[in-house]
Design an enzyme around this catalytic site. Structure first.
Site, PDB file in Angstrom:
ATOM      1  N   LYS B  93      -5.325 -44.026   8.722  1.00  0.00           N
ATOM      2  CA  LYS B  93      -6.023 -44.491   9.812  1.00  0.00           C
ATOM      3  C   LYS B  93      -7.838 -44.519   9.375  1.00  0.00           C
ATOM      4  O   LYS B  93      -8.498 -45.110   9.809  1.00  0.00           O
ATOM      5  CB  LYS B  93      -6.174 -43.305  10.954  1.00  0.00           C
ATOM      6  CG  LYS B  93      -4.905 -43.591  11.556  1.00  0.00           C
ATOM      7  CD  LYS B  93      -4.333 -44.492  12.512  1.00  0.00           C
ATOM      8  CE  LYS B  93      -3.115 -44.559  13.012  1.00  0.00           C
ATOM      9  NZ  LYS B  93      -2.830 -45.937  13.936  1.00  0.00           N
ATOM     10  N   GLU B 115      -9.279 -44.159  21.071  1.00  0.00           N
ATOM     11  CA  GLU B 115      -8.039 -43.447  21.730  1.00  0.00           C
ATOM     12  C   GLU B 115      -7.304 -42.882  20.546  1.00  0.00           C
ATOM     13  O   GLU B 115      -7.434 -43.049  19.488  1.00  0.00           O
ATOM     14  CB  GLU B 115      -7.186 -44.617  22.402  1.00  0.00           C
ATOM     15  CG  GLU B 115      -6.027 -45.391  21.271  1.00  0.00           C
ATOM     16  CD  GLU B 115      -6.873 -46.072  20.426  1.00  0.00           C
ATOM     17  OE1 GLU B 115      -8.020 -46.532  20.473  1.00  0.00           O
ATOM     18  OE2 GLU B 115      -6.267 -46.632  19.108  1.00  0.00           O
ATOM     19  N   SER B 382       2.493 -43.536   5.496  1.00  0.00           N
ATOM     20  CA  SER B 382       1.180 -43.539   6.318  1.00  0.00           C
ATOM     21  C   SER B 382       0.452 -42.432   6.527  1.00  0.00           C
ATOM     22  O   SER B 382      -0.620 -42.520   6.802  1.00  0.00           O
ATOM     23  CB  SER B 382       1.424 -44.480   7.636  1.00  0.00           C
ATOM     24  OG  SER B 382       2.245 -43.723   8.464  1.00  0.00           O
TER      25      SER B 382
HETATM   26  C1  PLP Z   1       0.634 -41.295  10.282  1.00  0.00           C
HETATM   27  C2  PLP Z   1       0.862 -42.506  11.205  1.00  0.00           C
HETATM   28  N1  PLP Z   1       1.586 -43.519  10.888  1.00  0.00           N
HETATM   29  C3  PLP Z   1       1.395 -44.535  11.724  1.00  0.00           C
HETATM   30  C4  PLP Z   1       0.893 -44.630  12.867  1.00  0.00           C
HETATM   31  C5  PLP Z   1       1.221 -45.878  13.772  1.00  0.00           C
HETATM   32  O1  PLP Z   1       0.096 -46.617  13.931  1.00  0.00           O
HETATM   33  P1  PLP Z   1       0.198 -48.007  13.053  1.00  0.00           P
HETATM   34  O2  PLP Z   1       1.470 -48.584  13.521  1.00  0.00           O
HETATM   35  O3  PLP Z   1      -1.155 -48.653  13.701  1.00  0.00           O
HETATM   36  O4  PLP Z   1       0.163 -47.853  11.751  1.00  0.00           O
HETATM   37  C6  PLP Z   1       0.280 -43.546  13.305  1.00  0.00           C
HETATM   38  C7  PLP Z   1      -0.526 -43.768  14.652  1.00  0.00           C
HETATM   39  O5  PLP Z   1      -1.026 -42.781  15.092  1.00  0.00           O
HETATM   40  C8  PLP Z   1       0.250 -42.343  12.596  1.00  0.00           C
HETATM   41  O6  PLP Z   1      -0.670 -41.620  12.710  1.00  0.00           O
END
Ligand code: PLP
Lengths: 258, 402
Positions: B93, B115, B382
């Site tokens: 993020k 948000e 992620s």
């Molecule tokens: C660690 C992590 N991965 C993935 C996501 C999902 O979001 P996005 O699909 O935008 O990557 C989030 C959302 O809060 C997250 O905190």
């Protein structure tokens, strides 16, 4: 002359809003008819949506009451058919884009045409996106009423060009609800609109006191009251007819010859 | 930063998806934002400042790690993890937040709102707002403040004000509603940092551009280490930002399979799911035309996932288009599969990954054994999973005491 054009002749126009199906289908019909009988020139019927992003807590709560009563878009059309047996007051829908899109643009506007619904106000459909729907609404003789905001600035001309019915001028920033102070620079925005089009202008969002309606009558062609009426239903869900009648009579009584 | 590719036209369409379906009150601000983004994305000073922050503050480039034990254990493809969990604040993020807040600063804004679902975007936003000396307010669903309590306190520690939103389902969708409403009330000094590739144009394009650094690095790192492109790239999808970031520079490489893992909750054939791409249909919501989980009457349906970050009834418009073009395959991963993967990667690789990312790991567990040892899967991790430990313990029936 269309019904909406007629509604904007003579004195200031008063538009009353209620959420379709709040608190029940039967009562909602009764309240729309009460508004019409009390002198409302146009009644705006809100189609409830799960996520009414442009609405404040009063209308959000009304949406929830209508959902609890089992309202659906089809039932709203049935409701309008019942209303049409009792009054020919001009009706416009307020609906978020998805409700109309998911119903099918052509199918939705076809139903509007059959039931003599004059227009739609769609808070999440700015001028950038309206071409996907305006030709379909026009084919069925239904106006797509554009919204102008205090922040519209240079966008005004583009928004109001080719407009039909009336222009919904949003009085202030934020969401619907009852406000004590309505922005004073509305006059400038109205001048910008009038420089481009003859389509009448009605002001809504936050208008709920007689003073505000009087003020709007001086600067615009009409006023729209939403949360103020919905609040009366919230207070006495099943007995709001007298309160609504009195309220609308008082507001309509403030109209002056333009 | 990535230049805007030709698939986005002026109003940000990806095929029939995208657009700008928001109240007129916000449109002038959106126009200003679009103009500012189009200007600064090519501005050398802006690019240099962002690059410096990404390297020296966010810890980029993130590692591309060869998970040898897991590869051997699954007995198929070589598995590489892109370690976005090692970024400052613990997830991808921050890539987007640094870009947007830097842009907001150039636009003269002094206040940031956002948000958050899992709280990772909220934490990243509160962090960068603190760094840049900006006021910060975060909107978070009430349910999410409970299941991600640690992140609420982190945001407050960083100086942000956190609003718990109890309307609707009390989850990410309602947090977006509340943040949009707040932006409609106050936009002169305020920028809304949307946390994923969703919302009205320019957000889906802008967020994708800021996240595309992930695939740019993967490509360079893997080429350097193996001289090859990956055979598959796997990422989880909530709104779609880490996935599009991981996919973007491979979209034109047709030999690279791209797989997005969405949250199936209790299963895509139950009503407790958040698998928008598999179960949703086209609609208009949160500023965009895209796919959404809806009921029969065009209302947005309540969705469910164990993962607060994937618990969203929509999907970024570019993903909807990539699915329509059949360029990306989207698969649903259930809560059970994700929790198993959460434990598996911890025990085989010593990595506590976010429950969101664990959805991608779960698919890798299925995919790797079907491939040859000379083939390569890159899985985007992620985020890190510290925030999820307590919730997973509860899921396993373990009662943790403070
Ligand atoms: C660690 C992590 N991965 C993935 C996501 C999902 O979001 P996005 O699909 O935008 O990557 C989030 C959302 O809060 C997250 O905190």
């Amino acid at each position: 002359m269309t019904k909406l054009q007629e509604a904007f002749t003579g004195e200031n126009t008063f538009i009353g809003f209620t959420v379709a199906g709040d608190p029940s289908i039967e009562k909602s019909v009764e309240y729309v008819v009460a508004m019409a009988n009390a002198g409302a020139d146009v009644v705006e019927l809100g189609i409830p949506f799960s996520d009414p992003v442009a609405d404040g807590p009063v209308i959000q709560a009304a949406d929830l009451r209508a959902f609890a009563a089992g309202i659906t878009t089809d039932k709203i059309f049935e409701m309008v058919a019942t209303i049409r047996q009792q009054t020919d007051v001009p009706l416009v829908f307020l609906s978020y884009a998805n409700k109309i899109f998911d119903y099918g643009y052509d199918r939705f506007y076809q139903r509007c045409e059959e039931l003599d619904v004059s227009g739609t106000v769609i808070p999440d459909l700015p001028v950038e996106e309206r071409d996907e729907l305006v030709p379909i609404a026009q084919k069925h003789g239904v106006a797509v009423i554009p919204l102008v905001a205090p922040t519209s600035g240079e966008r005004v001309a583009k928004i109001v060009s080719g407009s039909q019915g009336f222009i919904y001028l949003v009085s202030s920033l934020g969401v619907t609800g009852m406000r004590d102070n309505v922005a004073n620079d509305l006059t400038t925005t109205i001048e910008k609109i009038k420089a481009v089009t003859d389509t009448p202008v009605a002001v809504g969002f936050g208008i709920h006191t007689p003073e505000q309606v009087k003020q709007m009558n001086q600067i615009a062609d009409g006023a729209i009251v939403g949360s103020g009426i919905v609040k009366l239903i919230e207070e006495q869900p099943n007995n709001a007819t007298d309160a609504i009648t009195k309220y609308v009579q008082e507001m309509k009584g403030l109209a002056q010859v333009k | 930063m990535q230049e805007m590719k030709s698939e986005t036209n002026q109003t940000g369409r990806f095929g029939e998806y995208g657009g700008q379906y928001i109240p007129e009150t916000l449109m002038s601000e959106i126009d200003r934002l679009t103009a500012a983004y189009n200007h600064y994305k090519n501005d050398p000073d802006f690019k240099a400042e962002l690059k410096d922050l990404l390297i020296n503050y966010a810890n980029r480039p993130s590692l591309l790690y060869h998970a040898k034990r897991m590869s051997a254990d699954l007995g198929g493809a070589q598995i590489y993890f892109k370690r976005e969990d090692l970024n400052h604040t613990g997830s991808h993020k921050i890539n987007n937040v640094l870009g947007q807040i830097l842009l907001a600063k150039r636009m003269g804004k002094t206040r940031i709102i956002a948000e958050t679902g899992a709280g990772q975007h909220g934490v990243a936003t509160a962090t960068v707002a603190a760094l840049m000396g900006m006021e910060c307010e975060i909107f978070m669903g009430k349910l999410d403040t409970e299941r991600q309590a640690l992140n609420v306190y982190r945001m407050e520690l960083l100086g942000a004000k956190v609003h718990a939103i109890s309307t609707g389902t009390g989850t990410l969708k309602d947090a977006v509603n509340a943040a949009m409403q707040e932006w409609t009330r106050r936009m002169d000094d305020t920028h809304y940092v949307i946390g994923s590739t969703m919302g009205p144009h320019p957000f889906p394009t802008m967020v994708r551009d800021f996240q595309s650094v992930i695939s740019k690095e993967i490509k360079a790192q893997l080429l350097q280490e193996t001289g090859k492109l990956p055979d598959a790239v796997v990422a989880c999808v909530g709104g779609g930002s880490n996935a599009i970031g991981a996919f973007y520079h491979f979209i034109d490489d047709s030999s690279v399979k791209l797989i997005g893992c969405e949250a199936a909750g209790k299963g895509i054939h139950t009503d407790q799911t958040a698998a928008t791409l598999e179960t949703g249909r086209i609609g208009i919501f949160h500023g965009m035309k895209s796919l959404f989980c809806q009921d029969d009457d065009g209302d947005i349906a309540p969705v469910y996932s164990i993962s607060a970050g994937l618990d969203y009834p929509g999907i970024g418009p570019e993903h909807a288009a990539l699915q329509a073009q059949k360029r990306v395959q989207y698969v649903g991963i259930t809560d059970d599969e994700a929790v198993d993967a959460f434990e598996y990667i911890a025990q085989t690789e010593g990595i506590v990954a976010a429950i969101e990312s664990s959805h991608a790991v779960a698919y890798v567990k299925k995919l790797a054994p079907t491939m040859r040892p000379d083939q390569i899967i890159v899985c985007n991790l992620s985020g890190r999973g510290d925030k999820d430990v307590a919730a997973i313990a509860r899921y396993r029936g373990v009662d943790l005491h403070d």
